[in-house]
Design a protein around this motif. Structure first.
Motif, PDB file in Angstrom:
ATOM      1  N   VAL A   1      -1.219   3.582  -3.641  1.00 20.21           N
ATOM      2  CA  VAL A   1      -2.272   2.716  -3.093  1.00 20.21           C
ATOM      3  C   VAL A   1      -2.303   1.383  -3.831  1.00 20.21           C
ATOM      4  N   CYS A   2      -2.302   1.433  -5.167  1.00 19.88           N
ATOM      5  CA  CYS A   2      -2.416   0.204  -5.962  1.00 19.88           C
ATOM      6  C   CYS A   2      -1.187  -0.679  -5.823  1.00 19.88           C
ATOM      7  N   GLN A   3      -0.024  -0.064  -5.662  1.00 21.12           N
ATOM      8  CA  GLN A   3       1.200  -0.844  -5.607  1.00 21.12           C
ATOM      9  C   GLN A   3       1.454  -1.465  -4.237  1.00 21.12           C
ATOM     10  N   GLN A   4       0.517  -1.239  -3.275  1.00 21.29           N
ATOM     11  CA  GLN A   4       0.584  -1.957  -2.006  1.00 21.29           C
ATOM     12  C   GLN A   4       0.226  -3.430  -2.187  1.00 21.29           C
ATOM     13  N   LEU A   5      -0.527  -3.732  -3.252  1.00 17.57           N
ATOM     14  CA  LEU A   5      -0.861  -5.121  -3.546  1.00 17.57           C
ATOM     15  C   LEU A   5       0.316  -5.777  -4.262  1.00 17.57           C
ATOM     16  N   GLY A   6       0.436  -7.088  -4.122  1.00 19.48           N
ATOM     17  CA  GLY A   6       1.475  -7.804  -4.860  1.00 19.48           C
ATOM     18  C   GLY A   6       1.311  -7.595  -6.351  1.00 19.48           C
ATOM     19  N   GLU A   7       2.392  -7.736  -7.095  1.00 13.51           N
ATOM     20  CA  GLU A   7       2.364  -7.414  -8.519  1.00 13.51           C
ATOM     21  C   GLU A   7       1.275  -8.170  -9.267  1.00 13.51           C
ATOM     22  N   SER A   8       1.067  -9.449  -8.923  1.00 14.62           N
ATOM     23  CA  SER A   8       0.063 -10.247  -9.633  1.00 14.62           C
ATOM     24  C   SER A   8      -1.361  -9.872  -9.244  1.00 14.62           C
ATOM     25  N   ASN A   9      -1.529  -9.151  -8.126  1.00  9.54           N
ATOM     26  CA  ASN A   9      -2.860  -8.789  -7.637  1.00  9.54           C
ATOM     27  C   ASN A   9      -3.251  -7.355  -7.948  1.00  9.54           C
ATOM     28  N   ARG A  10      -2.380  -6.607  -8.585  1.00 10.62           N
ATOM     29  CA  ARG A  10      -2.671  -5.196  -8.838  1.00 10.62           C
ATOM     30  C   ARG A  10      -3.686  -5.025  -9.959  1.00 10.62           C
ATOM     31  N   PRO A  11      -4.479  -3.968  -9.875  1.00 10.37           N
ATOM     32  CA  PRO A  11      -5.325  -3.628 -11.030  1.00 10.37           C
ATOM     33  C   PRO A  11      -4.444  -3.142 -12.175  1.00 10.37           C
ATOM     34  N   SER A  12      -4.998  -3.099 -13.371  1.00  7.24           N
ATOM     35  CA  SER A  12      -4.203  -2.610 -14.499  1.00  7.24           C
ATOM     36  C   SER A  12      -3.965  -1.117 -14.394  1.00  7.24           C
ATOM     37  N   PHE A  13      -4.871  -0.398 -13.740  1.00  3.40           N
ATOM     38  CA  PHE A  13      -4.717   1.047 -13.606  1.00  3.40           C
ATOM     39  C   PHE A  13      -3.502   1.380 -12.739  1.00  3.40           C
ATOM     40  N   PHE A  14      -2.759   2.409 -13.105  1.00  4.21           N
ATOM     41  CA  PHE A  14      -1.649   2.921 -12.299  1.00  4.21           C
ATOM     42  C   PHE A  14      -0.625   1.839 -11.974  1.00  4.21           C
ATOM     43  N   GLN A  15      -0.411   0.914 -12.895  1.00  2.00           N
ATOM     44  CA  GLN A  15       0.428  -0.236 -12.559  1.00  2.00           C
ATOM     45  C   GLN A  15       1.922   0.034 -12.667  1.00  2.00           C
ATOM     46  N   THR A  16       2.340   1.003 -13.487  1.00  2.00           N
ATOM     47  CA  THR A  16       3.758   1.258 -13.688  1.00  2.00           C
ATOM     48  C   THR A  16       4.265   2.284 -12.671  1.00  2.00           C
ATOM     49  N   PRO A  17       5.280   1.946 -11.878  1.00  2.00           N
ATOM     50  CA  PRO A  17       5.816   2.917 -10.918  1.00  2.00           C
ATOM     51  C   PRO A  17       6.458   4.113 -11.624  1.00  2.00           C
ATOM     52  N   ILE A  18       6.171   5.303 -11.117  1.00  2.00           N
ATOM     53  CA  ILE A  18       6.812   6.526 -11.585  1.00  2.00           C
ATOM     54  C   ILE A  18       7.677   7.058 -10.441  1.00  2.00           C
ATOM     55  N   GLU A  19       8.947   7.231 -10.705  1.00  2.00           N
ATOM     56  CA  GLU A  19       9.849   7.755  -9.677  1.00  2.00           C
ATOM     57  C   GLU A  19       9.595   9.251  -9.471  1.00  2.00           C
ATOM     58  N   GLU A  20      10.071   9.752  -8.345  1.00  2.00           N
ATOM     59  CA  GLU A  20       9.974  11.195  -8.107  1.00  2.00           C
ATOM     60  C   GLU A  20      10.744  11.927  -9.202  1.00  2.00           C
ATOM     61  N   PRO A  21      10.196  13.031  -9.731  1.00  2.00           N
ATOM     62  CA  PRO A  21      10.846  13.704 -10.856  1.00  2.00           C
ATOM     63  C   PRO A  21      12.189  14.321 -10.485  1.00  2.00           C
ATOM     64  N   ILE A  22      13.085  14.313 -11.447  1.00  2.00           N
ATOM     65  CA  ILE A  22      14.380  14.983 -11.319  1.00  2.00           C
ATOM     66  C   ILE A  22      14.271  16.303 -12.071  1.00  2.00           C
ATOM     67  N   LEU A  23      14.632  17.398 -11.428  1.00  2.00           N
ATOM     68  CA  LEU A  23      14.458  18.725 -12.015  1.00  2.00           C
ATOM     69  C   LEU A  23      15.819  19.321 -12.365  1.00  2.00           C
ATOM     70  N   LEU A  24      16.053  19.485 -13.662  1.00  2.00           N
ATOM     71  CA  LEU A  24      17.237  20.207 -14.126  1.00  2.00           C
ATOM     72  C   LEU A  24      16.756  21.574 -14.599  1.00  2.00           C
ATOM     73  N   ASP A  25      16.132  22.289 -13.680  1.00  2.00           N
ATOM     74  CA  ASP A  25      15.391  23.503 -14.063  1.00  2.00           C
ATOM     75  C   ASP A  25      15.882  24.704 -13.278  1.00  2.00           C
ATOM     76  N   ILE A  26      17.163  24.986 -13.397  1.00  2.00           N
ATOM     77  CA  ILE A  26      17.713  26.131 -12.684  1.00  2.00           C
ATOM     78  C   ILE A  26      16.905  27.370 -13.048  1.00  2.00           C
ATOM     79  N   ALA A  27      16.276  27.962 -12.063  1.00  2.00           N
ATOM     80  CA  ALA A  27      15.344  29.060 -12.335  1.00  2.00           C
ATOM     81  C   ALA A  27      16.057  30.215 -13.016  1.00  2.00           C
TER      82      ALA A  27
END
Length: 543
Positions: free
Chosen positions: A74-100
């Motif tokens: 939601v926050c990253q829909q705003l341009g970078e200069s207009n974003r709130p400080s909260f949740f500002q750093t993008p987190i990529e989808e996790p990579i799982l090296l977790d063979i069960a």
């Protein structure tokens, strides 16, 4: 840094990742453009792993995932200069090296799985296997990881998890502008096994390698004597295979000796641990292994923040946890936000707490009051009470869709504002996180306020950050109390109180935030609140 790849290995690595995500939610600034989380864990039902994956979903989820939208998205829909400080750093989808583990079998199967005929070489392999590992080692189920056996873990991870094409892609893609941080314990099984394997894979790269760091977690908790699972719930036979906290120190010393000899080419190494160990119920893997948040895990998360701002070194730089936290009045068991040395982290934690209060509190100067009084900060954006209640998880008996038509009642049971879903989840996680850190059973407590209180209002919100022994963070001024017409009386240090409503109103820009599309209304409000709270903190908090 461009990309910050974080390998969270086993339970301790995942618990540090949880605190790190909470720091990103609060708006802690990184020296990296985006975060790529990688989890290494063979315990498919790990509670710590499940929590992390949920947090990332609350942060990242897009509308095509069941209609619920992560607050970072939601926050990253705003341009970078207009974003709130909260949740500002993008987190990529996790990579799982977790063979069960329940799909692997056991060590005997792994080492001998390609031996279809028995020539001399294959006989030698079998003989060496049987010399190096006991029959119990070879037959141990790997469902819950490696149960404090890094010798088993190193074989399994090297054979399976690190032969995963996803790991090869990371090795190939991570370059000189990136950072690789490996986080895991030295006293268990999965972390102790995976830590050197990951680091050494990157150290084999050419001179154009990424900056490499590690958070080496030393013992900071002990287990009770026996596995607390009911007999019919026990995942493995703990009479044969179990982890004992009595061996933590010995295993840690052995790991440190190895690191000293073979891992000197890293750039940064952070050590976090605690001799004053908490004692947790003993559950061998699975959903019930749900340790509370610990201060050591917050220190580990702060170490990742520090690492993100570093670059390659000619010689390894060692850092100890003392860089992050000081203690109250030399008391080794109590600290709070005011004791954090990093102003960036301190500012962000205070700001998120005030933002949450702004949404939840219904007194003058808070969001519910602003909506009811059609203040510019909410009226121009079009932010309604329905939206606020969605953010804080409240339900109202009656909410009117149109304030000019009091007959048009909206059923809040069915009304959806999907953009609030992630923020509501993080509000709940925030409370749980801090309750654990300040919990009565914690050997070392970390509190958000020097003195906790249920009620926070416009007049005392910073007082909760203030204490007479000056351990609080509120800016103070001297006032005389008890005198006559300003004369006499007692001179006291008193905290300065902010006018939150005025600060947020000053930060509001009508030209920028009028007629905001529905999907951006929450982000626009958070931006206004973010800017206003910066003024509150800068003027009334002694950072």
């Amino acid at each position: 840094m461009n990309n910050l790849y974080i390998f969270a290995i086993g339970g301790s690595g995942e618990r540090i990742m949880r605190s790190f995500i909470m720091l990103l939610a609060a708006g802690v600034k990184l020296g990296a453009n985006r975060v790529v989380p990688i989890f290494v864990d063979n315990d498919a039902k790990s509670k710590a792993l499940t929590r992390c994956r949920k947090l990332i979903n609350y942060y990242n989820a897009c509308s095509n995932k069941g209609g619920k939208i992560g607050i970072g998205t939601v926050c990253q829909q705003l341009g970078e200069s207009n974003r709130p400080s909260f949740f500002q750093t993008p987190i990529e989808e996790p990579i799982l090296l977790d063979i069960a583990g329940d799909t692997i079998g056991d060590l005997k199967t792994i080492i001998g799985k390609n031996l279809t005929s028995y020539n001399q070489i294959q006989k030698d392999i079998i003989e060496e296997r049987d010399l190096l590992f006991s029959e119990d080692d070879l037959s141990m189920k790997l469902t819950v990881g490696f149960v404090g056996n890094p010798n088993i873990g190193s074989v399994v991870l090297n054979t399976l998890s690190f032969s995963d094409p996803k790991f090869a892609d990371i090795l190939n893609n991570a370059g000189p502008g990136d950072g690789v941080m490996v986080v895991g314990s030295l006293f268990g099984g999965t972390g102790a096994a995976g830590f050197p394997l990951i680091v050494n894979n990157f150290m084999r790269s050419d001179s154009n390698r990424p900056t490499i760091g590690g958070v080496a977690v030393l013992p900071y908790f002990d287990f009770g004597a026996e596995d607390q699972h009911d007999n019919n719930e026990k995942i493995i036979d703990t009479k044969k295979w179990d982890v004992s906290s009595d061996t933590f120190s010995v295993k840690t010393r052995a790991a440190l000796m190895y690191y000293d000899d073979y891992m000197k080419d890293m750039d940064f190494m952070y050590y976090v641990g605690d001799d004053n160990r908490s004692v947790y119920p003993h559950y061998v893997g699975g959903e019930k292994q749900d340790n509370p948040v610990h201060l050591v895990e917050l220190l580990g998360a702060m170490s990742i923040v520090d690492f993100s701002k570093q670059r390659n070194q000619d010689n390894i730089v060692y850092k100890q946890p003392i860089w992050g936290i000081t203690e109250k009045d030399n008391n080794p068991t109590i600290c709070n936000i005011s004791s954090i040395k990093d102003k960036n982290i301190k500012h962000a934690l205070i700001k998120f707490q005030l933002m949450r209060e702004y949404f939840i509190n219904k007194g003058d100067g808070f969001l519910a009051h602003a909506i009811a009084n059609r203040s510019a900060t909410t009226k121009d954006i079009g932010f309604t009470e329905i939206m606020r209640t969605a953010c804080v998880g409240e339900r109202l008996d009656k909410v009117y869709k149109d304030e000019n038509d009091m007959s048009n009642v909206v059923d809040t049971e069915t009304t959806q504002f999907p953009y609030a879903w992630g923020l509501n989840a993080f509000f709940k996680e925030w409370v749980t996180w801090f309750e654990d850190l300040s919990g009565k059973d914690a050997r070392r407590t970390f509190t958000i306020f020097p003195n906790t209180a249920k009620d926070i209002d416009q007049n005392n919100v910073t007082q909760k950050f203030f204490s007479e022994n000056k351990f609080g963070i509120a800016t103070t001024e001297q006032r005389r109390e008890g005198g006559f017409f300003g004369f006499g009386g007692q001179l006291k240090e008193v905290g300065k109180y902010p006018d939150i409503a005025t600060s947020i109103l000053k930060a509001h820009n009508k030209n920028k935030w009028s007629n905001v599309p529905e999907e951006k209304k929450l982000a626009a409000l958070l931006k206004t609140v973010s800017d206003g709270l910066d003024e509150v903190i800068n003027n009334t908090c002694a950072l």
